[in-house]
Design an enzyme around this catalytic site. Structure first.
Site, PDB file in Angstrom:
ATOM      1  N   ARG A   1       0.817  -1.210   0.000  1.00 54.97           N
ATOM      2  CA  ARG A   1       0.000   0.000   0.000  1.00 54.97           C
ATOM      3  C   ARG A   1       0.857   1.269   0.000  1.00 54.97           C
ATOM      4  O   ARG A   1       0.463   2.289   0.546  1.00 54.97           O
ATOM      5  CB  ARG A   1      -0.985   0.003   1.179  1.00 54.97           C
ATOM      6  CG  ARG A   1      -2.009  -1.124   1.085  1.00 54.97           C
ATOM      7  CD  ARG A   1      -2.949  -1.115   2.275  1.00 54.97           C
ATOM      8  NE  ARG A   1      -3.911  -2.214   2.179  1.00 54.97           N
ATOM      9  CZ  ARG A   1      -4.694  -2.617   3.170  1.00 54.97           C
ATOM     10  NH1 ARG A   1      -4.642  -1.998   4.339  1.00 54.97           N
ATOM     11  NH2 ARG A   1      -5.532  -3.608   3.001  1.00 54.97           N
TER      12      ARG A   1
ATOM     13  N   ARG B   1      -2.137   6.256  -0.018  1.00 51.06           N
ATOM     14  CA  ARG B   1      -2.253   6.276   1.434  1.00 51.06           C
ATOM     15  C   ARG B   1      -1.614   7.515   2.052  1.00 51.06           C
ATOM     16  O   ARG B   1      -2.291   8.468   2.374  1.00 51.06           O
ATOM     17  CB  ARG B   1      -1.667   4.995   2.065  1.00 51.06           C
ATOM     18  CG  ARG B   1      -2.319   3.703   1.623  1.00 51.06           C
ATOM     19  CD  ARG B   1      -3.809   3.657   1.920  1.00 51.06           C
ATOM     20  NE  ARG B   1      -4.118   3.437   3.312  1.00 51.06           N
ATOM     21  CZ  ARG B   1      -4.265   2.253   3.890  1.00 51.06           C
ATOM     22  NH1 ARG B   1      -4.126   1.161   3.164  1.00 51.06           N
ATOM     23  NH2 ARG B   1      -4.561   2.151   5.162  1.00 51.06           N
TER      24      ARG B   1
ATOM     25  N   ASP C   1      -7.116  -2.191  -7.000  1.00 54.80           N
ATOM     26  CA  ASP C   1      -7.926  -2.704  -5.898  1.00 54.80           C
ATOM     27  C   ASP C   1      -8.128  -4.199  -6.110  1.00 54.80           C
ATOM     28  O   ASP C   1      -8.290  -4.653  -7.252  1.00 54.80           O
ATOM     29  CB  ASP C   1      -9.285  -1.994  -5.844  1.00 54.80           C
ATOM     30  CG  ASP C   1     -10.067  -2.378  -4.599  1.00 54.80           C
ATOM     31  OD1 ASP C   1     -10.839  -3.363  -4.668  1.00 54.80           O
ATOM     32  OD2 ASP C   1      -9.906  -1.725  -3.567  1.00 54.80           O
TER      33      ASP C   1
ATOM     34  N   ARG D   1      -6.641  12.218  -5.599  1.00 53.99           N
ATOM     35  CA  ARG D   1      -7.914  11.689  -5.099  1.00 53.99           C
ATOM     36  C   ARG D   1      -8.958  12.779  -4.885  1.00 53.99           C
ATOM     37  O   ARG D   1     -10.149  12.470  -4.769  1.00 53.99           O
ATOM     38  CB  ARG D   1      -7.683  10.924  -3.793  1.00 53.99           C
ATOM     39  CG  ARG D   1      -7.147   9.521  -3.965  1.00 53.99           C
ATOM     40  CD  ARG D   1      -8.044   8.628  -4.824  1.00 53.99           C
ATOM     41  NE  ARG D   1      -9.401   8.550  -4.334  1.00 53.99           N
ATOM     42  CZ  ARG D   1      -9.821   7.670  -3.438  1.00 53.99           C
ATOM     43  NH1 ARG D   1      -8.966   6.791  -2.928  1.00 53.99           N
ATOM     44  NH2 ARG D   1     -11.083   7.658  -3.065  1.00 53.99           N
TER      45      ARG D   1
ATOM     46  N   TYR E   1     -15.530 -11.270   0.940  1.00 49.82           N
ATOM     47  CA  TYR E   1     -16.246 -10.054   0.545  1.00 49.82           C
ATOM     48  C   TYR E   1     -17.520 -10.402  -0.228  1.00 49.82           C
ATOM     49  O   TYR E   1     -18.575  -9.788  -0.027  1.00 49.82           O
ATOM     50  CB  TYR E   1     -15.347  -9.180  -0.323  1.00 49.82           C
ATOM     51  CG  TYR E   1     -14.257  -8.462   0.433  1.00 49.82           C
ATOM     52  CD1 TYR E   1     -14.550  -7.707   1.560  1.00 49.82           C
ATOM     53  CD2 TYR E   1     -12.939  -8.527   0.014  1.00 49.82           C
ATOM     54  CE1 TYR E   1     -13.552  -7.045   2.255  1.00 49.82           C
ATOM     55  CE2 TYR E   1     -11.934  -7.864   0.699  1.00 49.82           C
ATOM     56  CZ  TYR E   1     -12.239  -7.123   1.822  1.00 49.82           C
ATOM     57  OH  TYR E   1     -11.253  -6.465   2.505  1.00 49.82           O
TER      58      TYR E   1
END
Length: 356
Positions: free
Chosen positions: A39, A43, A88, A52, A166
């Site tokens: 990551r 982040r 992702d 973002r 998930y």
């Protein structure tokens, strides 16, 4: 025109030197210990946060130029030895299986119609990666052209158990009670879903390697919620099939999972050239259990980066000392970079590991 010297006719061109991270994954001796962070793309980096402000995650992933830029940001800023593709884990599920997924801030992936029955599995699409996620593959090709050859390009995928969790729960969970209920009550249905996901993951990783990824990591965030017996029965055969399929590709693989101190030998059995470990286990003891014929990745506690530098340095030194000077250690955190991690701590950590 330069004259051809004796012995030059038919001489093959010299093989390019592979990045140190790739060679370390093959347990070769390298000039300095390679380091990258899970990551790391995003982040904590302010340049990522600016992007973002006007783009959501899926939009970035579907724009190869923008995605490549985000992937390269930590290489420029931190000096890491690996660039991990910005993506992702739900991308191949959303675009390859046709599952309606929303990424909800503060929650994570939310599945609109969870998988709970055989008709749910039967309605899943079957699209090859080239059709489902061409943007991921184009990003990889673009990065191979732009990256410094000394920096390894790392591809990755979520592992079948984490993806299944998930899909069945419908949203992130820590107990996975609905998932375990399917495992125990309907094992045939569970195996059908896991087989489907295993094929999806294998094809996805092979496509990444074909596009130019030099190392691939299987990322199993939640499998530590299982007992050793449940891991062996319900997960190991499916993960082993993935790593067996990856053996035909010329790229080393990393098998990473969290909360797995009790199943390290089973992770080894499942496969992977390198076993990634979290911070809950001593690296030296973990490597002994896994076996020195595999590489190891890890395992600084990500939370240490929130503390003062002397604490970080002490933790990093202990990780390095635990590796015992053996070839095959890739320095990393025991999980992903926390958003509040100071960039200067990450930079200083890379410098410390390289100098150690």
């Amino acid at each position: 025109m330069r004259a051809i010297r004796a012995g030059e006719v038919g001489r093959p061109a010299a093989e390019p030197v592979l990045p140190s991270l790739v060679r370390a994954a093959r347990r070769e001796v390298v000039e300095r210990r390679p380091v990258w962070f899970m990551r790391q793309a995003g982040r904590s980096l302010p340049e990522y946060r600016r992007i973002r402000e006007s783009h959501d995650l899926f939009t970035i992933c579907q724009n190869p130029e923008l995605c490549a830029e985000v992937t390269m940001q930590p290489v420029r800023r931190l000096g890491v030895d690996g660039a991990v593709i910005f993506a992702d884990i739900m991308l191949p599920v959303a675009f390859g299986l046709g599952v309606d997924i929303q990424l909800v801030d503060g929650v994570g992936p939310v599945v609109q119609q969870p998988i709970r029955s055989k008709p749910d599995i039967d309605r899943l699409a079957q699209r090859p990666p080239e059709d489902a996620v061409p943007f991921v593959l184009e990003t990889i090709r673009l990065l191979r052209r732009e990256l410094d050859p000394a920096v390894a390009l790392i591809g990755f995928s979520g592992a079948p158990f984490t993806l299944a969790g998930y899909l069945i729960e419908g949203k992130p969970s820590r107990e996975f009670l609905t998932t375990k209920t399917m495992m125990y009550a309907e094992p045939a249905l569970w195996d059908a879903l896991m087989s489907r996901l295993s094929r999806l993951v294998l094809e996805y990783l092979l496509a990444q390697i074909q596009a130019g990824a030099q190392v691939v990591q299987l990322f199993d965030s939640w499998v530590g919620s299982l007992s050793p017996a449940d891991y062996r029965r319900y997960v190991l055969p499916h993960v082993a099939a993935i790593f067996a399929g990856l053996q035909r590709a010329n790229a080393p693989s990393i098998h990473f999972a969290t909360g797995t101190a009790g199943i390290l030998s089973l992770l080894r059995e499942a496969g992977g050239d390198v076993i990634g470990i979290d911070w809950r286990v001593d690296l030296g003891e973990a490597w002994r259990l896994i076996g020195y014929d595999r590489g190891i990745q890890g395992n600084l506690d990500p939370a240490l980066l929130l503390g003062p530098w002397p604490v970080i340095e002490d933790g990093a030194r202990r990780v390095i000392e635990a590796a015992g000077g053996r070839p095959g250690h890739i320095f990393n955190l025991g999980h992903g970079v926390l958003p509040a991690s100071p960039v200067e701590h990450l930079q200083r950590l890379v410098e410390f590991v390289h100098a150690a």
